[in-house]
Design a protein around this motif. Sequence first.
Motif, PDB file in Angstrom:
ATOM      1  N   LEU A 287       1.185  -1.143   0.278  1.00 17.61           N
ATOM      2  CA  LEU A 287      -0.230   0.342   0.338  1.00 17.61           C
ATOM      3  C   LEU A 287       0.837   1.241  -0.159  1.00 17.61           C
ATOM      4  N   ILE A 288       1.737   1.434   0.562  1.00 15.68           N
ATOM      5  CA  ILE A 288       2.515   2.295   0.832  1.00 15.68           C
ATOM      6  C   ILE A 288       3.268   2.450  -0.537  1.00 15.68           C
ATOM      7  N   GLY A 289       3.825   1.810  -1.130  1.00 14.20           N
ATOM      8  CA  GLY A 289       4.515   1.824  -2.066  1.00 14.20           C
ATOM      9  C   GLY A 289       3.511   1.860  -3.697  1.00 14.20           C
ATOM     10  N   ARG A 290       2.693   1.720  -3.726  1.00 18.73           N
ATOM     11  CA  ARG A 290       1.337   2.207  -4.355  1.00 18.73           C
ATOM     12  C   ARG A 290       1.413   3.226  -4.272  1.00 18.73           C
ATOM     13  N   ILE A 291       1.115   4.111  -3.179  1.00 19.42           N
ATOM     14  CA  ILE A 291       1.477   5.619  -2.411  1.00 19.42           C
ATOM     15  C   ILE A 291       2.623   6.329  -3.367  1.00 19.42           C
ATOM     16  N   ILE A 292       3.628   5.846  -3.175  1.00 17.81           N
ATOM     17  CA  ILE A 292       4.982   6.647  -3.402  1.00 17.81           C
ATOM     18  C   ILE A 292       4.510   6.591  -4.530  1.00 17.81           C
ATOM     19  N   ASP A 293       4.663   5.910  -5.315  1.00 18.71           N
ATOM     20  CA  ASP A 293       4.587   5.615  -7.291  1.00 18.71           C
ATOM     21  C   ASP A 293       3.748   6.461  -7.901  1.00 18.71           C
ATOM     22  N   GLY A 294       2.652   6.519  -7.000  1.00 17.67           N
ATOM     23  CA  GLY A 294       1.625   8.123  -7.347  1.00 17.67           C
ATOM     24  C   GLY A 294       0.597   6.581  -8.011  1.00 17.67           C
ATOM     25  N   LYS A 295      -0.072   5.188  -7.804  1.00 18.28           N
ATOM     26  CA  LYS A 295      -0.441   4.882  -9.010  1.00 18.28           C
ATOM     27  C   LYS A 295      -1.989   4.364  -7.282  1.00 18.28           C
ATOM     28  N   LEU A 296      -1.686   4.962  -6.266  1.00 16.22           N
ATOM     29  CA  LEU A 296      -2.883   5.286  -5.539  1.00 16.22           C
ATOM     30  C   LEU A 296      -3.245   6.722  -4.586  1.00 16.22           C
ATOM     31  N   ASP A 297      -4.368   6.691  -4.952  1.00 18.74           N
ATOM     32  CA  ASP A 297      -5.025   8.695  -4.695  1.00 18.74           C
ATOM     33  C   ASP A 297      -5.612   7.673  -3.513  1.00 18.74           C
TER      34      ASP A 297
END
Length: 65
Positions: free
Chosen positions: A40-50
């Motif tokens: 979840l943190i990785g997707r937030i950092i990558d910008g793939k999760l709003d």
Amino acid sequence: MTPSATRTGILVGAVLALTWIVLGFWAFFFVAFAMAVGALIGRIIDGKLDLTGLVNAFRGKRSSS
């Protein structure tokens, strides 16, 4: 060689299975939880999760789209 989703899934499954076999259920549960939080943190950092959209979805608010 770039990792595919299948290869990553196999690796995650192997780690979780070995954790359960060697350390037991609660260690398996903790490792699975930590992996989910990390993803979840990785997707937030990558910008793939709003994050704002996710919070609004949990609150029951509709998106503008």
